[in-house]
Design a protein around this motif. Structure first.
Motif, short mmCIF file in Angstrom:
data_model
loop_
_atom_site.label_atom_id
_atom_site.label_comp_id
_atom_site.label_asym_id
_atom_site.label_seq_id
_atom_site.Cartn_x
_atom_site.Cartn_y
_atom_site.Cartn_z
N TYR A 1 7.44 -7.55 8.50
CA TYR A 1 7.20 -7.20 7.09
C TYR A 1 6.08 -8.05 6.50
CZ TYR A 1 7.74 -6.60 2.09
OH TYR A 1 7.48 -6.36 0.77
N PHE B 1 2.95 -6.82 4.30
CA PHE B 1 2.73 -7.33 2.94
C PHE B 1 1.32 -7.91 2.80
CE2 PHE B 1 2.86 -10.45 -0.46
CZ PHE B 1 3.57 -9.79 -1.46
N GLN C 1 2.61 -9.76 -7.01
CA GLN C 1 3.51 -8.86 -7.76
C GLN C 1 3.04 -7.41 -7.65
OE1 GLN C 1 4.11 -10.05 -11.83
NE2 GLN C 1 5.31 -8.24 -12.35
N THR D 1 1.38 -6.19 -5.19
CA THR D 1 1.62 -5.78 -3.80
C THR D 1 3.07 -5.37 -3.58
OG1 THR D 1 -0.09 -7.33 -3.06
CG2 THR D 1 1.43 -6.49 -1.39
N ALA D 2 4.01 -6.16 -4.12
CA ALA D 2 5.44 -5.83 -3.97
C ALA D 2 5.75 -4.49 -4.61
CB ALA D 2 6.29 -6.94 -4.59
N THR D 3 5.19 -4.25 -5.79
CA THR D 3 5.41 -2.97 -6.48
C THR D 3 4.81 -1.82 -5.68
OG1 THR D 3 5.36 -4.09 -8.62
CG2 THR D 3 5.04 -1.70 -8.63
N LEU E 1 4.36 -1.57 -2.47
CA LEU E 1 5.11 -1.29 -1.24
C LEU E 1 6.48 -0.70 -1.49
CD1 LEU E 1 4.18 -4.39 0.95
CD2 LEU E 1 3.41 -2.03 1.25
N GLN E 2 6.90 -0.66 -2.75
CA GLN E 2 8.18 0.00 -3.06
C GLN E 2 8.07 1.51 -2.91
OE1 GLN E 2 9.40 -1.35 -6.95
NE2 GLN E 2 9.88 -3.41 -6.25
N GLU E 3 6.85 2.03 -3.00
CA GLU E 3 6.63 3.46 -2.75
C GLU E 3 6.64 3.71 -1.25
OE1 GLU E 3 6.26 6.02 -4.77
OE2 GLU E 3 6.44 4.88 -6.63
N LYS E 4 7.54 4.58 -0.81
CA LYS E 4 7.74 4.82 0.62
C LYS E 4 6.45 5.24 1.33
CE LYS E 4 10.69 7.35 3.87
NZ LYS E 4 11.78 8.34 4.01
N ASN F 1 3.36 4.60 0.51
CA ASN F 1 2.46 3.45 0.62
C ASN F 1 2.89 2.53 1.76
OD1 ASN F 1 1.00 4.34 -1.60
ND2 ASN F 1 2.12 3.07 -3.05
N ALA F 2 4.20 2.25 1.81
CA ALA F 2 4.72 1.35 2.85
C ALA F 2 4.48 1.93 4.24
CB ALA F 2 6.21 1.10 2.62
#
Length: 451
Positions: free
Chosen positions: A370, A374, A400, A402-404, A406-409, A411-412
Motif C-alpha cells: 500500500y 500511496f 491528505q 492523496t488519502a482522499t 485513493l478512497q475512490e476505487k 483511482n486506487a
C-alpha cells in the motif's frame, strides 16, 4: 452437483455442470418460505401468505434465480480450487435442443466455454538492450517555461497597440456570405488569445491593432479548427462550433497584456521560498532542474514503451483468439464485427503484456505494498499541482489530498496497476543492459513523434 472440465486443446476447454433436484430443491423451498413471511398480498395478513401461494405465483422465477446463483458460485469455486487459469470469463454455450420444464423436477446441464491462459516463459538477461534517454532542456523550451512562470506572477496592462501573446477583448458578430452582419446570428463578447491563433497570416493581421479597430475574421482558420476554443469564445456548444463556417466581424474593445514579473528577490522568494534563490543564474538553474525532472518522466515512459514493444514481440505465446473474440462480443453487445477486428490486435497485445507482467511478478516474488501505491499517487498529484505553481504544496496537505484521492476505487485500482507496471519495469531495468544517451528535449520530441 457434478462439474467436469473437458479440454479441447491447450487453449480451450468446456466446463460441464450438472444440477439435479436434490441440489436446488431445499434452497428454493427456503426462499419461498422466507418470501411468504415478508409478502403482503390482498386477502392475507402480512406474514401469513401460504407458501403454496407464493410458489404458484413466483416459484418459476425463484427457481431460475436459484439455478443462476448455483451456477455462478460453483463455476467460480471449481475454477479456483482446480487452479484453472482462464482468460476473460466463461461463456455459456447456447443449446436450443434442451427444453427444461422449470417445474422443480428437471435435471439441468449447462456448458461453458473457457479460454485457457497459455504457458509463458520470460527470460530477460543482459543480452536484452534498451536505450535510456537523459533528456536535457533545450534553449527554446527553457525560455518558454521561464516566460510562462514570469507571466504567472506578472501584472495585467492595457497597451494601446496589440503585440504577440496579447489578448484582444472584442465584440464578435456573425457575418452573412455577402459580408454584412447576419441578423439573428451568433454574437458574443469574448477574449481572443493571440497565442492560440495558428494561422501566421491571420496572426500578423491581429498585431498592431488599436482599441475600436474593426476587422473580418475566419475563426476556424485562425484557431486551427479547435472547436473547444471556438465554442468558449462564442458561448455556443462544441457541436455547433464544429460545423460553423461563417466569418465574424471583430470589434476590439480592449487590449490586455500580461507583463512578465521582474527577476528580483521578491519574485524569487514567492516561487522558491525566502533566500533559496538569490540571482537570475540560480533561478535558471532551478527551472532547468524542474523541467528536466518532468522530462525524466517522459524519458521513463519512452523506455517503458520500448520494453513493452520488445517483450510483446519477442515473448512467444498463443492465445485462444476465437474464444476471446466470442467473449468480447458477448460482453459488449454494441460491439460491431468491424470494430472487433479493428481493435482486436491491440487488445491481444495488451493481454500478452498482462501475462508477461504476471509471470515476472510471480517468478521474482515481487510485492506491491500500500505504501508504494500511496507514494506513487502522491507524486502524481504533486506533479499536477506544480503545473499551476512551481511552489510545492505543504507535505501534510498533499498527504491528505492523496488519502482522499485513493478512497475512490477507480483511482486506487488505476494507481495499483501503475505501480505494478513500475515494479515490472524496474526489474527489467535491473537485469537488461541500458545504453545511456543524452538528448535535447526538442530532438527527443521528434524521436517520440516519429514512432
Amino acid at each position: 452437483m457434478n462439474i467436469t472440465q473437458e479440454k479441447i486443446d491447450n487453449l480451450n476447454a468446456v466446463v460441464k455442470i450438472k444440477i439435479s433436484p436434490e441440489d436446488y430443491t431445499e434452497k428454493v423451498d427456503k426462499t419461498i418460505k422466507e418470501q411468504a413471511k415478508k409478502s403482503t398480498l390482498p386477502g392475507f395478513r402480512k406474514g401469513m401468505v401460504p407458501a403454496a401461494h407464493i410458489k404458484k405465483m413466483y416459484g418459476r422465477s425463484i427457481l431460475v434465480e436459484t439455478i443462476n446463483a448455483l451456477l455462478s458460485e460453483n463455476l467460480n469455486k471449481f475454477l479456483t480450487e482446480n487452479k484453472v487459469e482462464i482468460l476473460g470469463q466463461p461463456v455459456p454455450v447456447v443449446d436450443n435442443t434442451k427444453d427444461f420444464k422449470w417445474d422443480g423436477t428437471d435435471d439441468f446441464e449447462f456448458d461453458y466455454e473457457i479460454g485457457l491462459a497459455p504457458a509463458v516463459e520470460v527470460n530477460i538477461t543482459a543480452k536484452d538492450k534498451f536505450t535510456q534517454y537523459n533528456v536535457k532542456a533545450d534553449d527554446e523550451t527553457l525560455a518558454s517555461r521561464i516566460k510562462n512562470i514570469r507571466r504567472s506572477y506578472g501584472k495585467m496592462t492595457n497597451p494601446e497597440v496589440s503585440a504577440d501573446d496579447d489578448v484582444l477583448y472584442a465584440e464578435l458578430a456573425q457575418l452573412s456570405p455577402d459580408g454584412s452582419v447576419f441578423e439573428g446570428g451568433i454574437t458574443n463578447t469574448g477574449s481572443i488569445r493571440l497565442d492560440q491563433v495558428k494561422d501566421k497570416a491571420i496572426l500578423k493581421s491581429l498585431i498592431g491593432l488599436k482599441k475600436d479597430a474593426v476587422l473580418e475574421l475566419d475563426l476556424q482558420k485562425a484557431l486551427g479548427n479547435n472547436q473547444a476554443v471556438i465554442a468558449k469564445l462564442l458561448n455556443i456548444g462544441e457541436d455547433e462550433a464544429k460545423d460553423l463556417q461563417s466569418k465574424f466581424q471583430v470589434t476590439v474593445k480592449n487590449i490586455n497584456r500580461l507583463e512578465e514579473s521582474d527577476l528580483n528577490q521578491e519574485f524569487f522568494d514567492k516561487i522558491f521560498g525566502e533566500g533559496i534563490v538569490t540571482d537570475e543564474a540560480g533561478f535558471t538553474a532551478k527551472i532547468t532542474e524542474e523541467i528536466e525532472g518532468m522530462f525524466k518522466q517522459d524519458a521513463d515512459r519512452k523506455l517503458q514503451n520500448d520494453m513493452y514493444t520488445q517483450l510483446t514481440e519477442n515473448v512467444k505465446m498463443d492465445l485462444p483468439d476465437e474464444f476471446l473474440r466470442k467473449w468480447l462480443k458477448a460482453t459488449n453487445e454494441k460491439l460491431s464485427d468491424a470494430e472487433l477486428e479493428e481493435g482486436y490486435n491491440d487488445f491481444a497485445k495488451n493481454l500478452k503484456w498482462t501475462l508477461i507482467e504476471n509471470k515476472i511478478i510471480k517468478d521474482n516474488s515481487i510485492e506491491i505494498k500500500y505504501e508504494d501505491v500511496f507514494q506513487t499517487a502522491k507524486q502524481r498529484l504533486d506533479a499536477q499541482f506544480r503545473m499551476y505553481s512551481p511552489a510545492p504544496m505543504p507535505e501534510d496537505q498533499l498527504s491528505q489530498y492523496t488519502a482522499t484521492f485513493l478512497q475512490e476505487k477507480d483511482n486506487a485500482n488505476r494507481i495499483f496497476e501503475e505501480v505494478k507496471a513500475i515494479k515490472v519495469f524496474e526489474y527489467i531495468q535491473s537485469v537488461a543492459t541500458l545504453d545511456q544517451k543524452d538528448i535535447a528535449y526538442n530532438k527527443f520530441q521528434e524521436l517520440v513523434e516519429s514512432v
